[in-house]
Scaffold this active site. Structure first.
Site, mmCIF file in Angstrom:
data_model
loop_
_atom_site.group_PDB
_atom_site.id
_atom_site.type_symbol
_atom_site.label_atom_id
_atom_site.label_comp_id
_atom_site.label_asym_id
_atom_site.label_seq_id
_atom_site.Cartn_x
_atom_site.Cartn_y
_atom_site.Cartn_z
ATOM 1 N N THR A 132 -9.162 41.443 29.633
ATOM 2 C CA THR A 132 -7.756 41.507 30.041
ATOM 3 C C THR A 132 -7.579 42.202 31.384
ATOM 4 O O THR A 132 -8.376 43.092 31.741
ATOM 5 C CB THR A 132 -6.948 42.278 28.966
ATOM 6 O OG1 THR A 132 -5.696 42.686 29.540
ATOM 7 C CG2 THR A 132 -7.660 43.543 28.493
ATOM 8 N N GLU A 134 -5.620 44.372 31.873
ATOM 9 C CA GLU A 134 -5.332 45.786 31.579
ATOM 10 C C GLU A 134 -6.544 46.679 31.876
ATOM 11 O O GLU A 134 -6.397 47.890 31.955
ATOM 12 C CB GLU A 134 -4.913 45.958 30.114
ATOM 13 C CG GLU A 134 -3.557 45.369 29.781
ATOM 14 C CD GLU A 134 -2.390 46.085 30.472
ATOM 15 O OE1 GLU A 134 -2.471 47.306 30.675
ATOM 16 O OE2 GLU A 134 -1.419 45.391 30.826
ATOM 17 N N TYR A 156 -5.661 50.605 24.614
ATOM 18 C CA TYR A 156 -5.994 49.170 24.587
ATOM 19 C C TYR A 156 -6.915 48.832 25.759
ATOM 20 O O TYR A 156 -7.953 48.181 25.588
ATOM 21 C CB TYR A 156 -4.708 48.349 24.660
ATOM 22 C CG TYR A 156 -4.916 46.858 24.873
ATOM 23 C CD1 TYR A 156 -5.405 46.052 23.853
ATOM 24 C CD2 TYR A 156 -4.606 46.250 26.098
ATOM 25 C CE1 TYR A 156 -5.585 44.681 24.041
ATOM 26 C CE2 TYR A 156 -4.778 44.889 26.295
ATOM 27 C CZ TYR A 156 -5.271 44.104 25.271
ATOM 28 O OH TYR A 156 -5.462 42.753 25.454
ATOM 29 N N LYS A 160 -10.820 47.595 25.543
ATOM 30 C CA LYS A 160 -11.214 46.305 26.109
ATOM 31 C C LYS A 160 -12.270 46.477 27.202
ATOM 32 O O LYS A 160 -13.088 45.582 27.419
ATOM 33 C CB LYS A 160 -9.976 45.588 26.666
ATOM 34 C CG LYS A 160 -9.101 44.958 25.590
ATOM 35 C CD LYS A 160 -9.732 43.674 25.046
ATOM 36 C CE LYS A 160 -8.786 42.914 24.150
ATOM 37 N NZ LYS A 160 -9.327 41.643 23.684
HETATM 38 P P1 NAP Z 1 -2.461 38.018 19.419
HETATM 39 O O1 NAP Z 1 -1.421 36.950 19.314
HETATM 40 O O2 NAP Z 1 -2.077 39.429 19.187
HETATM 41 O O3 NAP Z 1 -3.660 37.614 18.434
HETATM 42 C C1 NAP Z 1 -4.645 38.541 18.052
HETATM 43 C C2 NAP Z 1 -5.448 37.941 16.928
HETATM 44 O O4 NAP Z 1 -6.418 38.896 16.497
HETATM 45 C C3 NAP Z 1 -4.608 37.585 15.672
HETATM 46 O O5 NAP Z 1 -5.116 36.410 15.097
HETATM 47 C C4 NAP Z 1 -4.873 38.770 14.764
HETATM 48 O O6 NAP Z 1 -4.697 38.492 13.390
HETATM 49 C C5 NAP Z 1 -6.352 38.978 15.067
HETATM 50 N N1 NAP Z 1 -6.849 40.269 14.616
HETATM 51 C C6 NAP Z 1 -6.290 41.491 14.774
HETATM 52 N N2 NAP Z 1 -7.051 42.438 14.191
HETATM 53 C C7 NAP Z 1 -8.115 41.788 13.655
HETATM 54 C C8 NAP Z 1 -9.246 42.195 12.903
HETATM 55 N N3 NAP Z 1 -9.442 43.484 12.583
HETATM 56 N N4 NAP Z 1 -10.155 41.263 12.506
HETATM 57 C C9 NAP Z 1 -9.966 39.958 12.800
HETATM 58 N N5 NAP Z 1 -8.895 39.499 13.504
HETATM 59 C C10 NAP Z 1 -7.996 40.404 13.921
HETATM 60 O O7 NAP Z 1 -3.147 37.964 20.878
HETATM 61 P P2 NAP Z 1 -3.188 36.749 21.925
HETATM 62 O O8 NAP Z 1 -2.023 36.886 22.835
HETATM 63 O O9 NAP Z 1 -3.465 35.486 21.207
HETATM 64 O O10 NAP Z 1 -4.459 37.158 22.788
HETATM 65 C C11 NAP Z 1 -5.782 36.747 22.395
HETATM 66 C C12 NAP Z 1 -6.779 37.745 22.944
HETATM 67 O O11 NAP Z 1 -6.672 37.783 24.371
HETATM 68 C C13 NAP Z 1 -6.595 39.165 22.468
HETATM 69 O O12 NAP Z 1 -7.860 39.755 22.338
HETATM 70 C C14 NAP Z 1 -5.828 39.829 23.590
HETATM 71 O O13 NAP Z 1 -6.080 41.219 23.626
HETATM 72 C C15 NAP Z 1 -6.408 39.113 24.798
HETATM 73 N N6 NAP Z 1 -5.520 38.993 25.937
HETATM 74 C C16 NAP Z 1 -4.272 38.481 25.795
HETATM 75 C C17 NAP Z 1 -3.434 38.357 26.902
HETATM 76 C C18 NAP Z 1 -2.055 37.763 26.785
HETATM 77 O O14 NAP Z 1 -1.281 37.882 27.750
HETATM 78 N N7 NAP Z 1 -1.706 37.110 25.704
HETATM 79 C C19 NAP Z 1 -3.916 38.738 28.163
HETATM 80 C C20 NAP Z 1 -5.207 39.230 28.274
HETATM 81 C C21 NAP Z 1 -6.018 39.332 27.166
HETATM 82 P P3 NAP Z 1 -3.236 38.601 12.691
HETATM 83 O O15 NAP Z 1 -2.530 37.314 13.051
HETATM 84 O O16 NAP Z 1 -3.551 38.731 11.270
HETATM 85 O O17 NAP Z 1 -2.551 39.799 13.292
#
Ligand code: NAP
Length: 285
Positions: A132, A134, A156, A160
């Site tokens: 990320t 971040e 966070y 990461k």
């Molecule tokens: P999100 O919607 O928060 O999805 C996170 C996923 O991780 C969900 O399926 C969640 O399950 C699962 N999870 C959480 N804790 C877990 C555990 N202990 N074991 C297994 N699964 C677990 O995030 P996103 O926006 O799709 O982002 C995907 C990834 O990219 C993340 O790692 C995020 O940090 C990273 N990222 C996102 C952005 C952005 O702007 N969206 C930018 C940079 C990086 P539940 O549905 O059960 O909660």
């Protein structure tokens, strides 16, 4: 030709749902890991769910958790994936200050559980780590690229960053195909409702329909590079199709403020507005 098998940790999240759709269209067998939850957490993938008795299944769900090394390694052994996407995270920056140790466990140590299981079982499996922007935090090296210094400013971000370096180290130490996608913000109608994009849209619609009186936000002048999640998951896949493993920054290259975002949503909803300041200097519309 044998079908490629993708294993997605974090399949129930915003990116996991778009990535599953994308990989299914590409002809992959897609396996997703969902957490046990007391309420349904599969709303983003219900439309692609396939029951156990359906013919020609190409989408499978399994229970698992990246905080549980036993489940991680037995899933990898059982599914025998060609590619693993680690999207699992406690992904909310603000919440990470409330649950710092848990965030470190899921978004940091979770990654080494996956990488080490891959190393033990089959180091040829390609691995994508959802890194990320971040991790740049307060780094002065703007505009950021793959060579910029990292100075994360939240639990966070530090979790990461641990995952980022663990991915680099496993790549170098064990010659594994392990890559980081350093993604800037990406949004969609599937984004979590406590993130600013969805909070703004939902809050302003609620105000329009009389369900909510005010929408409170933090810093109106905080700027973000916002892309669309559907396009960003394609970049995640492309990172694993590159000839060699590497780390890539993914962004749109354009910055907008929270105020720009609010202005845009107000315009789209045809709400007439003018920004004013109260006695304390707080801005409102
Ligand atoms: P999100 O919607 O928060 O999805 C996170 C996923 O991780 C969900 O399926 C969640 O399950 C699962 N999870 C959480 N804790 C877990 C555990 N202990 N074991 C297994 N699964 C677990 O995030 P996103 O926006 O799709 O982002 C995907 C990834 O990219 C993340 O790692 C995020 O940090 C990273 N990222 C996102 C952005 C952005 O702007 N969206 C930018 C940079 C990086 P539940 O549905 O059960 O909660």
């Amino acid at each position: 030709m044998k079908k490629k098998i993708a294993l997605i940790f974090g399949v129930t999240g915003q990116d996991g749902s778009y990535l599953s759709e994308f990989l299914i269209k590409k002809g992959y067998m897609v396996h997703g890991i969902k957490r046990r939850s007391s309420s349904f957490n599969t709303g983003r993938i219900d439309h692609i769910y396939q029951g156990p008795f359906e013919n020609k299944r190409n989408f499978f769900l399994h229970y698992g958790d990246v905080t549980d090394a036993i489940s991680v390694s037995s899933l990898i052994k059982k599914i025998k994936p060609t590619e693993i996407y680690n999207l699992a995270a406690q992904s909310h920056v603000g919440v990470s200050f409330e649950v710092p140790e848990y965030t470190a466990d899921v978004s940091g140590i979770g990654t080494i559980r996956l990488l080490d299981a891959i190393k033990s079982f089959n180091p040829k499996i390609k691995f994508y780590q959802a890194s990320t922007s971040e991790i740049f935090g307060n780094s002065p090296d703007k505009p950021y690229n793959e060579k910029s210094r990292f100075e994360p400013v939240s639990p966070y971000g530090t979790a990461k960053l641990y995952s980022y370096w663990t991915t680099v180290n496993y790549r170098n130490a064990y010659s594994m195909f392990a890559s980081n996608g350093i993604l800037f913000n990406h949004e969609s109608p599937r984004r979590g409702e406590n993130f600013i994009s969805r909070k703004t849209v939902i809050g302003l619609i609620n105000i329009l329909t009389g369900k909510q009186k005010c929408l409170y936000v933090g810093n109106l002048y905080s700027k973000r590079d916002w892309g669309h999640a559907k396009e960003f998951v394609e970049a995640q896949w492309k990172i694993l199709q590159n000839k060699v493993p590497d780390d890539f920054v993914i962004a749109t290259g354009k910055n907008y403020s929270v105020k720009d975002l609010i202005n845009l949503v107000l315009k789209k909803l045809n709400i007439k507005f003018a920004w004013k300041k109260d006695k304390k200097g707080l801005e409102y519309a």
